[in-house]
Design an enzyme around this catalytic site. Structure first.
Site, short mmCIF file in Angstrom:
data_model
loop_
_atom_site.label_atom_id
_atom_site.label_comp_id
_atom_site.label_asym_id
_atom_site.label_seq_id
_atom_site.Cartn_x
_atom_site.Cartn_y
_atom_site.Cartn_z
CB SER A 101 51.30 -10.87 64.24
OG SER A 101 50.31 -10.32 63.46
CG ASP A 241 49.38 -9.97 59.57
OD1 ASP A 241 48.60 -10.86 58.76
OD2 ASP A 241 49.22 -9.76 60.78
CG ASP A 243 48.91 -13.70 62.08
OD1 ASP A 243 49.10 -12.81 61.55
OD2 ASP A 243 48.51 -14.06 63.14
CG ASP A 245 46.00 -11.68 62.49
OD1 ASP A 245 46.82 -10.92 61.67
OD2 ASP A 245 46.00 -11.75 63.42
#
Length: 449
Positions: A101, A241, A243, A245
């Site tokens: 992340s 960010d 990834d 999400d």
């Protein structure tokens, strides 16, 4: 929080804490726990972000999954919410995302999704931990023709992009925006997505090299985007960010619009259009107190959970709510997605701007943020465990709470993804809470570092 899994999957420094062997065994155990005995060769999807260690961990997961008879479909570099969506579209038995992340590139992680596209509940993660760490049952290794196979899914990113295009109800033509892709997963999807939606896009931090993910860019380092939007006179900017999400926004004046504001804007719009289910929104204990006041003023029910978008989602599913999220930018729009989706929430904010004709700075006036100070204190592994019973820390929290009274609050908690204890204060006077936060953080550092 378990021994392997924190609030957002298993995470650690790649090849030191999160080794290839551990990844292989997590894959084996996950397949054993998640898959019904009625399925001869279950199908597991694997996606990843742009970290250099992603290939290594992907290979280890493939080996582990195939060794217990699962077939693997590789999605390549995609956002985490793409894995959650494609599990359902491909009728897969589970999905795995390899990502840490917002963490620096040397970290990596393993997030597991069920066949419904949701993150695993605590009890299933605990069962995986028991197999991997306690060896409660042996790995059910396949033999001969029962060994699994893997293949590449070449169109995964495009299918996810098309899903988002179909989810956004408004043409964004005439809007000029900046996208900070954090040199992560959204570098694969964001420019194509928002161009298809009709916006003119300026793309930043979209040249991943395996080590520059989240480095001085993205939702955790939003300063460059603030300057860029202001200097180029754009209508707004979106920062994701690693990834993708999470999403944070920047208004036309270069001012940050965080997750609490974005959720408030969406919830208010949904209420006005009559689509806010049960007239409620879900947040966490970290949600700013100003958001509570917004809900009171608008007649919206606010529901609070523990920190972590997984807990927000569990509450939404349990009670039938359709919006929730976190100040950090995890926003779940359950009518369209089963997990936080930064690009989806960013596109929805743009659609509200386009439909109402209002600038982002005007929309953000729907709530007023109470001054907040957050200090992250690096602690030792032993200190992280000792936090829950440390009398000195408890005494300090009680002291600060007494000073703040009803006009503010202190929240001290262990990070679920990093070796940190987070000290957060809110209050009416920024000078007071800054001083108190620093004092409390020093106590945590002295006792737990």
């Amino acid at each position: 929080m378990g021994r392997l899994f924190g609030t957002d999957g298993a995470r650690g420094v790649a090849n030191t804490e999160l080794t290839a062997e551990l990844a292989m065994n997590i894959g084996r155990a996950a397949a054993m726990v998640l898959i019904s005995e009625e399925v001869e060769h279950p199908t597991i999807l694997i996606g990843k972000d742009t970290r250099r260690s992603g290939d290594m961990l992907e290979g280890a997961l493939i080996a582990g999954l195939c060794s217990v008879g699962a077939n693997v479909e590789l999605l390549g570099v995609v956002p985490t919410p793409a894995v959650a969506y494609l599990v359902g579209k491909y009728n897969a038995d589970a999905g795995i995302m390899i990502s840490a992340s917002h963490n620096p590139f040397e970290f990596n992680g393993i997030k597991i999704f069920s066949s419904e596209g949701t993150k695993l509940p605590d009890d299933l993660e605990n069962r995986i931990e028991e197999i991997v760490l306690d060896h409660v049952v042996p790995y059910s290794l396949a033999k001969g023709s029962d060994i699994g196979t893997y293949r590449y899914m070449d169109n995964a990113a495009e299918e996810y992009i098309e899903h988002l295009v179909q989810s956004v109800p408004v043409d964004l033509e005439g809007m000029e925006i900046a996208l900070d892709c954090s040199n992560g997963s959204s570098a694969r999807t964001a420019e194509e997505l928002f161009t298809k939606l009709g916006a003119k896009v300026h793309v930043l931090a979209a040249e991943p090299d395996g080590v520059n993910i989240n480095k001085d860019c993205g939702s955790t380092h939003i300063e460059n985007l603030c300057e860029y939007v202001k200097e180029n006179k754009l209508c707004c900017g979106l920062a994701f960010d690693g990834d993708a999400d999470r999403c944070l926004a920047v208004d036309e004046n270069g001012e940050l619009v965080d997750g609490d504001y974005l959720i408030a804007i969406c919830a208010n719009d949904m209420k006005n259009r009559g689509v806010l289910k049960k007239n409620a929104v879900v947040g966490t204990v970290m949600t700013n107190m100003g958001f509570n006041k917004f809900c009171d003023e608008k007649g919206i029910k606010f529901v609070s959970t523990a920190v972590g978008d997984r807990y927000v989602l569990e509450e939404m599913l349990r009670e039938g709510y359709n919006i929730g999220g976190e100040q950090s930018g995890h926003i779940i729009l359950l009518d369209y997605a089963t997990t936080g989706d930064g690009q989806l929430s960013g596109a929805m904010i743009l659609s509200i701007m386009k439909r109402t004709g209002e600038k982002l700075s005007e929309l953000a006036k729907v709530m007023k943020r109470l001054p907040q100070v957050l200090i992250n204190v690096t602690v030792s592994p032993k200190g992280k465990l000792a936090f829950y019973n440390d009398k000195g820390v408890k005494k300090e929290i009680k002291r600060v709470s007494g000073i703040l009274g009803d006009s503010g609050r202190i929240l001290v908690r262990v990070s679920g993804t990093e070796p940190l204890v987070r000290v957060m204060l809110e209050g009416e006077k920024i000078e007071e809470i800054q001083k108190l936060a620093e004092e409390a953080a020093q106590v945590v550092k002295d006792r737990l570092s």
